[in-house]
Design a protein around this motif. Structure first.
Motif, PDB file in Angstrom:
ATOM      1  N   UNK A  67       0.837  -1.189   0.000  1.00  0.00           N
ATOM      2  CA  UNK A  67       0.000   0.000   0.000  1.00  0.00           C
ATOM      3  C   UNK A  67       0.883   1.254   0.000  1.00  0.00           C
ATOM      4  N   UNK A  68       0.561   2.200  -0.872  1.00  0.00           N
ATOM      5  CA  UNK A  68       1.364   3.416  -0.979  1.00  0.00           C
ATOM      6  C   UNK A  68       1.233   4.297   0.260  1.00  0.00           C
ATOM      7  N   UNK A  69       0.175   4.075   1.062  1.00  0.00           N
ATOM      8  CA  UNK A  69      -0.021   4.929   2.245  1.00  0.00           C
ATOM      9  C   UNK A  69       0.405   4.251   3.543  1.00  0.00           C
ATOM     10  N   UNK A  70       0.054   2.973   3.711  1.00  0.00           N
ATOM     11  CA  UNK A  70       0.331   2.352   5.021  1.00  0.00           C
ATOM     12  C   UNK A  70       1.329   1.205   4.925  1.00  0.00           C
ATOM     13  N   UNK A 129      -0.620   4.596  -7.638  1.00  0.00           N
ATOM     14  CA  UNK A 129      -0.359   4.454  -6.204  1.00  0.00           C
ATOM     15  C   UNK A 129      -1.319   3.405  -5.642  1.00  0.00           C
ATOM     16  N   UNK A 130      -0.884   2.150  -5.573  1.00  0.00           N
ATOM     17  CA  UNK A 130      -1.798   1.104  -5.086  1.00  0.00           C
ATOM     18  C   UNK A 130      -2.135   1.297  -3.610  1.00  0.00           C
ATOM     19  N   UNK A 131      -3.380   1.006  -3.255  1.00  0.00           N
ATOM     20  CA  UNK A 131      -3.817   1.117  -1.866  1.00  0.00           C
ATOM     21  C   UNK A 131      -4.344  -0.230  -1.389  1.00  0.00           C
ATOM     22  N   UNK A 132      -4.183  -0.504  -0.073  1.00  0.00           N
ATOM     23  CA  UNK A 132      -4.646  -1.774   0.487  1.00  0.00           C
ATOM     24  C   UNK A 132      -6.157  -1.826   0.469  1.00  0.00           C
ATOM     25  N   UNK A 133      -6.793  -0.678   0.604  1.00  0.00           N
ATOM     26  CA  UNK A 133      -8.240  -0.587   0.507  1.00  0.00           C
ATOM     27  C   UNK A 133      -8.568   0.833   0.085  1.00  0.00           C
TER      28      UNK A 133
END
Ligand SMILES: [Zn+2]
Ligand SMILES: [Zn+2]
Length: 182
Positions: A67-70, A129-133
């Motif tokens: 995930x690009x954020x977490x 930017x892939x995200x986990x959700x």
């Protein structure tokens, strides 16, 4: 590589190909990719036309990344669709069209190299930017906790209760001999 000789260069003849192939290296982007050697399921139709062979169909594969954020690991299936005309390598072409010609996919000895097509289709399908959700809240800027796991997370209190015991230890550790005597 797919052999198109079976089609006999007869416009209108077609063949369906269902095949699982190992993923080539570096299929995807740094943050989200198909692991090298993992299975890619191809479901294709090869169709002979006047100038070459038209390939259409889909490829399914597993993506891994983070995930690009977490930074949570991501593992998901993807399916991409594509369609491309592969021109026979001995078809005469207009030299005036040389520039355009470079962009045309070509058969080599009636063999079809699917890899560039697969690579383009996969990269195009991937999020930048892939995200986990969807709407992943990312990480806490103060302590780095993953906010999706703890939506109520806040630092209104000066000390997070989870750290309170550690802080208590810190207060005790720097022993000053002069103050420990009662
Ligand atoms: Zn996330
Ligand atoms: Zn925090």
């Amino acid at each position: 590589m797919l052999d198109t000789r079976e089609l006999g260069r007869r416009p209108g003849s077609q063949r369906d190909v269902v095949r699982t192939v190992p993923a080539p290296a570096e299929l995807g982007i740094e943050v989200l990719r198909v692991p090298e050697g993992s299975p890619v399921e191809l479901d294709l139709r090869l169709e002979a036309v006047m100038e070459g062979v038209l390939v259409s169909g889909s490829a399914s594969a597993e993506l891994v990344g983070e995930c690009a954020r977490c930074l949570e690991p991501i593992q998901e299936m993807t399916q991409v669709r594509f369609q491309e005309l592969f021109v026979y390598d001995d078809v005469r072409h207009d030299p005036q069209d040389a520039e355009l010609d470079d962009e045309v996919s070509r058969l080599e000895d009636d063999l079809l190299d699917l890899e560039p097509l697969l690579r383009d289709a996969v990269v195009l399908a991937l999020p930048f930017r892939p995200l986990c959700e969807e709407g992943c809240p990312g990480l806490c800027i103060e302590c780095g906790a993953r906010l999706a796991d703890d939506p109520e997370h806040a630092h209104d209190e000066p000390i997070d209760p989870r750290w309170a015991s550690l802080t208590a230890l810190q207060d005790v550790v720097p022993h000053d001999p002069s103050t420990t005597q009662e």
